[in-house]
Write an enzyme that holds these catalytic residues in place. Structure first.
Site, short mmCIF file in Angstrom:
data_model
loop_
_atom_site.label_atom_id
_atom_site.label_comp_id
_atom_site.label_asym_id
_atom_site.label_seq_id
_atom_site.Cartn_x
_atom_site.Cartn_y
_atom_site.Cartn_z
CB ILE A 138 -4.84 2.74 9.47
CG1 ILE A 138 -5.66 3.05 10.73
CG2 ILE A 138 -5.67 2.79 8.19
CD1 ILE A 138 -6.83 2.15 10.99
N PRO A 139 -2.93 0.07 7.86
CG PRO A 139 -3.34 -2.04 6.96
CD PRO A 139 -3.91 -1.02 7.91
CB CYS A 140 -1.17 3.93 4.71
SG CYS A 140 -0.03 4.52 5.96
CG HIS A 141 2.78 -0.80 5.73
ND1 HIS A 141 1.96 -0.61 6.84
CD2 HIS A 141 2.96 -2.14 5.62
CE1 HIS A 141 1.68 -1.79 7.37
NE2 HIS A 141 2.26 -2.73 6.65
#
EC number: 2.1.1.63
Length: 169
Positions: A138-141
Site C-alpha cells: 500500500i504505497p504510502c511512500h
C-alpha cells in the site's frame, strides 16, 4: 485452536523486511528483522485480540517475496496478493486512495484528503499513512508534502527517498 500467524524475513535494497500473514493474507510488512520487529508484531496482534503462536514459515511467502523482488528490480508496479487489512473505516479509505496513486507518481497529503472528501483532514491522512500495516504494498511512500518535500515515513526518510527513486518519481 486458531491457526498460527506466519512470518518470514527477506533481504531487499532498503534492508531486511519482515512479512507477517494470517490465514486471510498478508497483514504486516515491517522494516527490520524479526528480532527488531517481533514486539511490534505482538503489539498489533494484541490490539486485534489475537492470541496466537507466531511461527516462521518461509514457503508460505513465496509469491509475496517474488512480487516484492520484482518490484525492487523494476519489473512490477502493482501487487496482486491476498491481504488481511485491519484498520478503521477512515484508515481503510485512505489506504484505498494510496493504492490508486500510480507507480512513479506522488500526491500530497492535501490531494489524498481531497480524494476522500475530507479536505481539512491532512493531519489525519498523515496518521493513517503512519499506521499503514503494509508499506510498499500500500504505497504510502508516494505521499509527499504540498511543497514537494519528502516528509514522514515510518521506515525513515532515506527509505522513502530510495523507494521514490526506484520508481523514478
Amino acid at each position: 485452536m486458531e491457526e498460527p500467524v506466519k512470518f518470514t524475513e527477506m533481504e531487499t535494497p532498503i534492508g531486511v523486511l519482515t512479512l507477517v500473514a494470517t490465514e486471510k493474507g498478508l497483514c504486516q510488512l515491517l522494516f527490520g528483522d524479526f528480532n527488531e520487529t517481533g514486539a511490534k508484531i505482538r503489539m498489533r496482534m494484541a490490539k486485534r485480540n489475537m492470541r496466537r503462536e507466531i511461527i516462521r514459515y518461509d514457503a508460505y511467502f513465496r509469491e509475496t517475496t517474488k512480487q516484492l523482488q520484482e518490484y525492487f528490480h523494476g519489473r512490477r508496479e502493482m501487487f496482486d496478493l491476498p491481504v488481511d487489512m485491519q484498520g478503521t473505516t477512515f484508515q481503510k479509505s485512505v489506504w484505498e486512495v494510496l493504492q490508486r496513486i500510480p507507480y512513479g507518481e506522488t500526491q500530497s497529503y492535501k490531494q489524498v484528503a481531497i480524494a476522500i472528501h475530507s479536505p481539512k483532514a491532512v493531519r489525519a491522512i498523515g496518521s493513517a499513512n503512519n499506521k499503514n500495516p503494509l508499506p510498499i504494498i500500500i504505497p504510502c511512500h508516494r505521499v509527499i508534502g504540498s511543497n514537494g518535500a519528502i516528509v514522514g515515513y515510518g521506515g525513515g526518510i532515506e527509505k522513502k527517498k530510495k523507494l521514490l527513486e526506484l520508481e523514478g518519481a
